[in-house]
Design an enzyme around this catalytic site. Structure first.
Site, PDB file in Angstrom:
ATOM      1  N   GLY A  39     -63.891  16.977 -90.989  1.00  0.00           N
ATOM      2  CA  GLY A  39     -64.678  16.024 -90.215  1.00  0.00           C
ATOM      3  C   GLY A  39     -63.951  14.763 -89.801  1.00  0.00           C
ATOM      4  CG  ASP A  95     -67.103  13.222 -91.765  1.00  0.00           C
ATOM      5  OD1 ASP A  95     -67.304  12.837 -92.940  1.00  0.00           O
ATOM      6  OD2 ASP A  95     -67.305  14.392 -91.408  1.00  0.00           O
ATOM      7  CG  ASP A  98     -75.447  11.785 -96.436  1.00  0.00           C
ATOM      8  OD1 ASP A  98     -76.347  10.970 -96.191  1.00  0.00           O
ATOM      9  OD2 ASP A  98     -75.667  13.009 -96.534  1.00  0.00           O
ATOM     10  CG  PHE A 147     -77.511  16.659 -89.822  1.00  0.00           C
ATOM     11  CD1 PHE A 147     -77.129  16.653 -91.162  1.00  0.00           C
ATOM     12  CD2 PHE A 147     -76.754  17.388 -88.924  1.00  0.00           C
ATOM     13  CE1 PHE A 147     -76.011  17.367 -91.586  1.00  0.00           C
ATOM     14  CE2 PHE A 147     -75.634  18.102 -89.339  1.00  0.00           C
ATOM     15  CZ  PHE A 147     -75.264  18.097 -90.671  1.00  0.00           C
ATOM     16  CB  VAL A 148     -74.984  12.192 -86.554  1.00  0.00           C
ATOM     17  CG1 VAL A 148     -76.130  11.220 -86.333  1.00  0.00           C
ATOM     18  CG2 VAL A 148     -74.184  11.812 -87.796  1.00  0.00           C
ATOM     19  NE  ARG A 160     -65.609  21.033 -88.047  1.00  0.00           N
ATOM     20  CZ  ARG A 160     -66.018  20.519 -89.207  1.00  0.00           C
ATOM     21  NH1 ARG A 160     -66.185  19.231 -89.341  1.00  0.00           N
ATOM     22  NH2 ARG A 160     -66.269  21.309 -90.239  1.00  0.00           N
TER      23      ARG A 160
HETATM   24  P1  IMP Z   1     -71.772  12.805 -99.245  1.00  0.00           P
HETATM   25  O1  IMP Z   1     -70.959  13.432-100.331  1.00  0.00           O
HETATM   26  O2  IMP Z   1     -73.227  13.152 -99.351  1.00  0.00           O
HETATM   27  O3  IMP Z   1     -71.545  11.343 -99.056  1.00  0.00           O
HETATM   28  O4  IMP Z   1     -71.416  13.589 -97.943  1.00  0.00           O
HETATM   29  C1  IMP Z   1     -70.294  13.414 -97.217  1.00  0.00           C
HETATM   30  C2  IMP Z   1     -70.105  14.645 -96.351  1.00  0.00           C
HETATM   31  O5  IMP Z   1     -71.344  15.249 -95.983  1.00  0.00           O
HETATM   32  C3  IMP Z   1     -69.450  14.255 -95.054  1.00  0.00           C
HETATM   33  O6  IMP Z   1     -68.062  14.319 -95.162  1.00  0.00           O
HETATM   34  C4  IMP Z   1     -69.984  15.310 -94.102  1.00  0.00           C
HETATM   35  O7  IMP Z   1     -69.162  16.441 -94.136  1.00  0.00           O
HETATM   36  C5  IMP Z   1     -71.332  15.674 -94.640  1.00  0.00           C
HETATM   37  N1  IMP Z   1     -72.431  15.004 -93.901  1.00  0.00           N
HETATM   38  C6  IMP Z   1     -73.278  14.067 -94.378  1.00  0.00           C
HETATM   39  N2  IMP Z   1     -74.147  13.671 -93.431  1.00  0.00           N
HETATM   40  C7  IMP Z   1     -73.822  14.366 -92.324  1.00  0.00           C
HETATM   41  C8  IMP Z   1     -74.351  14.381 -90.991  1.00  0.00           C
HETATM   42  O8  IMP Z   1     -75.292  13.678 -90.607  1.00  0.00           O
HETATM   43  N3  IMP Z   1     -73.753  15.237 -90.125  1.00  0.00           N
HETATM   44  C9  IMP Z   1     -72.702  16.035 -90.476  1.00  0.00           C
HETATM   45  N4  IMP Z   1     -72.177  16.037 -91.703  1.00  0.00           N
HETATM   46  C10 IMP Z   1     -72.736  15.223 -92.623  1.00  0.00           C
HETATM   47 MG    MG Z   2     -66.799  15.946 -94.328  1.00  0.00          MG
END
Ligand code: IMP
Ligand code: MG
Length: 174
Positions: A39, A95, A98, A147-148, A160
């Site tokens: 990403g 990227d 979250d 969700f983006v 992508r």
């Molecule tokens: P975290 O571990 O929940 O912080 O997630 C991080 C990863 O989740 C990012 O590197 C993305 O790959 C994926 N992710 C989280 N939210 C989104 C979204 O809105 N769109 C696409 N990928 C997401």
């Molecule tokens: Mg990622």
């Protein structure tokens, strides 16, 4: 078609500012940019060109959402960096921040390797979804809980290559 949330022009402006900020913070030093595959690829390649310092790149891969929109809740390193981090100014390039599970796992892992500095540059931040107390040092945009896709971000590997960051509705890919 997904609805545009952040345009390519807004991304370019903000990424330039982030590069300038990093260049100021590490003036006179070198930085190692570590991109989280896949990403962060487009963000890293644009950000790197706005950093006016000696810079090296490396890439890591972690277990991802796969085809779902929900995090699996556990993170695994699938591909590690190729060299040592000791005494390096490491900037983890991601990227989106979250839940924070991925970046809290990675910062813990990399802190143990004794870098000189360890910073996080995240293009997007969804603070409302956080499950770990972690913040990025450089943030492109704070976004709502949507969700983006686009500019490197995917849904089941699609989208992508969109130049803008878009909100994906529930329709699924294509
Ligand atoms: P975290 O571990 O929940 O912080 O997630 C991080 C990863 O989740 C990012 O590197 C993305 O790959 C994926 N992710 C989280 N939210 C989104 C979204 O809105 N769109 C696409 N990928 C997401
Ligand atoms: Mg990622």
């Amino acid at each position: 078609m997904p609805k545009v949330l952040i345009t390519r022009e807004q991304i370019a402006t903000r990424v330039t500012e982030m590069g300038q900020e990093i260049s100021r913070d590490f003036a006179g030093q070198s930085v190692m940019l570590i991109g989280v595959l896949k990403g962060a690829c487009l963000f890293l390649s644009d950000l790197a060109r706005q950093i006016e310092l000696d810079a090296t790149f490396d890439f890591i891969a972690v277990s991802s959402y796969g085809a779902a929109k929900q995090s699996a809740g556990e993170v695994q390193l699938i591909k590690d960096v190729t060299g040592p981090l000791q005494n390096q100014n490491v900037i983890l390039v991601e990227d989106i921040l979250d839940t924070g599970l991925t970046l809290s796992f990675l910062t813990k892992l990399f802190e143990a390797r004794q870098p000189r500095a360890l910073k996080i540059a995240a293009l997007l931040d969804k603070p409302s979804r956080r499950q770990r107390p972690i913040e990025a040092d450089y943030i492109g945009f704070k976004i709502p809980d949507e969700f983006v896709v686009g500019y490197g971000l995917d849904y089941a590997e699609h989208y992508r290559n969109l130049a803008d960051i878009c909100i994906l509705d529930n329709a699924g890919p294509k």
